[in-house]
Design an enzyme around this catalytic site. Structure first.
Site, PDB file in Angstrom:
ATOM      1  CD  GLU A  91     127.563  73.585  49.864  1.00 47.54           C
ATOM      2  OE1 GLU A  91     127.928  74.718  49.473  1.00 47.54           O
ATOM      3  OE2 GLU A  91     127.631  73.231  51.057  1.00 47.54           O
ATOM      4  CB  SER A 108     133.929  78.163  50.985  1.00 41.47           C
ATOM      5  OG  SER A 108     134.290  77.822  49.674  1.00 41.47           O
ATOM      6  CG  HIS A 134     129.481  77.451  48.273  1.00 41.26           C
ATOM      7  ND1 HIS A 134     129.834  76.492  49.192  1.00 41.26           N
ATOM      8  CD2 HIS A 134     130.596  78.211  48.078  1.00 41.26           C
ATOM      9  CE1 HIS A 134     131.100  76.664  49.533  1.00 41.26           C
ATOM     10  NE2 HIS A 134     131.580  77.696  48.872  1.00 41.26           N
TER      11      HIS A 134
END
Length: 537
Positions: A343, A220, A437
């Site tokens: 995600e 990320s 995610h």
């Protein structure tokens, strides 16, 4: 086109992971001399050192300044507890994976942790430096999900660390620029990344690591840092030799990227709209770190409006990484990069529940000339379809397209290996409903639980395959090796990648109309930016 791969987990890998597991034998203490002073860690097959300072506390007059050198010490420092997290906004409760341990926060937070299996400094093992995610707003290097013991058991030295976050890490202001020798402000959290890598260069050999073989890897925001900023920052050149980026976000390829003259404490020209918003630097420095975070928060939803992050300042970040990647200004180091299939399911609690809310979100996120096209491509005819539409759109816009474009650009000048993670364990099906995610992190770090109510046999197989490939890449710059799945290089024209799903397969033709669609939008948004100069000078 897909090719199925039969994968047999490496017995050596599985033995190493068991041997490194906590509690197998009584821990022994080990003392190592760093450039700043001696530190004492503990462990058996893997020795861990926690809470080692790599920069001076950024407090008082050091707040909003580049990291300063550590004050040396002479007495042995016990490195058996993680340092405090950097001040940050209260985050949503973590979902899935290992629970977060309660950790105090303090501005005196610039510390690192080392896991090493080396028995002497002469081993010179590959080094893996993890940069945590959290939108440059939350997170720490002490997360149990990123504990380095299992990876280190495979013959690498693992380093994690804290860096300044939110307003304390990325605050940009004309008065701060005037204080700076470079006449810039912001990007303090990124300067912490550089300081950490310099510490690794100068000290990691004492822990049995090889300073000439350093892999930076992150997820990320951490992925945006390693594949977006560090790969193009002149300050980081030569400090790392391989890059792994997991789910890189908006930094680098999504426009518009803030340039220093266009931002004011991370907000678009707020002082031009309301002069009363101008903060007093002296008063802000008198506040506690928590008070600053509360006074200058990130928006919980519309990060395009209120978001602290990397700024193009001409110093740390010379230009938009989306412009520099694939050129001679990119570090020519091997890159392993990928994304998760679902995600945006991580943000399900923030997903919009009505078609009207979804349309408003699209209008806020994109230039006016593109909103109708986005809504046509990702339609929500009624409220029942709104949540699904925003999840599909946001996954493609914020994660898939930036990751693919970064991989394409980098492949012009270096070796690139790309993956797609689509496995949905029983735990993640219950928690998220998909490969959301961050759900790949426990697989990479070898933290897949034996509890069959959460994970199944395929999850342990995937974890062995992914951890093995990550370590092999750190060792050689290539994730292929004995007993590991064949992983083709990501290059034109096929742009083949490896799928980590219910099976491990090779996928071809990752080009899609959605990626091309968003690429055009990014290029238009990037073209609307101005030159990277500080208007305060």
């Amino acid at each position: 086109m897909q090719s199925r791969i039969t994968f047999v987990p490496s017995m050596c890998l599985m033995v190493a992971m068991v041997a490194a597991a906590p509690g197998n034998a009584a821990a022994q203490q080990t003392t190592i001399q760093t450039k700043s002073g001696p530190v004492r860690g503990a462990g058996t097959d893997v020795v861990v050192f926690k809470g080692i300072p790599y920069a001076a506390p950024p407090i008082g007059a050091r707040r909003w300044r580049p990291p300063a050198p550590v004050e040396p010490w002479t007495a042995v420092r016990d490195a058996n507890q993680f340092g405090p997290q950097c001040p940050q906004q209260a985050s949503f409760a973590p979902r899935g994976g290992l629970p977060m341990a309660p950790t105090p926060t303090s501005e005196d937070c610039l510390t690192l942790n080392v896991w090493t299996p080396a028995k002497s400094r002469s081993e010179r093992l590959p080094v893996m430096v993890w940069i945590h995610g959290g939108g440059f707003t939350i997170g720490s290097g002490s997360s149990p999900r990123a504990s380095g013991e299992m990876l280190a058991g495979q013959g690498v030295v693992v380093v994690t660390f804290n860096y300044r976050l939110g307003a304390l890490g990325f605050f940009s202001h004309p008065d701060l620029s005037r204080e700076s020798d470079q006449h810039v402000s912001g990007n303090y959290g990124l300067l912490d990344h550089v300081a950490l890598l310099r510490w690794v260069r100068d000290n990691i050999e004492a822990f049995g690591g090889d300073p000439s073989n350093v892999t930076v890897f992150g997820q990320s925001a951490g992925a945006s840092s390693v594949a977006g900023v560090l790969m193009v920052s002149p300050l980081a050149r030569g400090l790392f030799h391989r890059v792994i980026a997991q789910s890189t976000g908006a930094t680098g390829t999504v426009g518009p990227k803030p340039r220093l003259r266009d931002v004011y404490y991370g907000l678009p020209a707020a002082e031009a709209k309301n002069q009363s918003m101008a903060p007093d630097i002296t008063k802000l420095r008198a506040m506690t770190g928590d008070e600053v975070i509360a006074a200058l928060p990130n928006s919980p939803t519309f990060s395009t409006d209120w978001h602290f992050g990397a700024v193009i300042d001409g110093y740390v970040l010379p230009d938009d990484p989306g412009v520099l990647l694939g050129t001679s200004r990119q570090a020519k180091v091997p890159l392993l990069i990928g994304y998760n299939a679902d995600e945006a399911m991580f943000y399900r609690r923030e997903a919009f529940q009505t078609a009207s809310e979804y349309r408003d979100f699209v209008r806020k996120l994109f230039p006016t000339e593109f909103t109708d096209a986005v809504l046509t491509r990702y339609p929500a005819a009624d409220d029942a379809r709104a949540a699904g539409a925003v999840l599909r759109m946001f996954t493609d816009f914020r994660f898939v397209t930036p990751t693919v474009l970064t991989a394409r650009a980098a492949s012009n000048v270096t070796d690139v290996y790309m993956y797609r993670f689509s496995r949905v364990s029983p735990l993640n099906q219950t928690t998220f409903g998909g490969a959301a995610h961050g759900t790949e992190i426990p697989y990479v770090f070898g933290h897949i639980a034996a509890d069959e109510s959460q994970y199944e046999a395929i999850d342990r197989t995937l974890s062995s395959a992914m951890a093995g490939a990550w370590v092999q890449f750190a060792k050689t710059g290539n994730p292929n090796g004995i007993s590991l799945p064949q992983w083709p290089a990501f290059r034109a024209p096929e742009f083949r990648l490896l799928e980590y799903g219910n099976e491990i397969t090779i996928r071809s033709n990752v080009d899609s109309s959605n990626i091309d669609f968003f690429q055009h939008i990014f290029e238009v948004m990037r073209g609307k930016q101005t030159s990277p100069r500080d208007s305060s000078k």
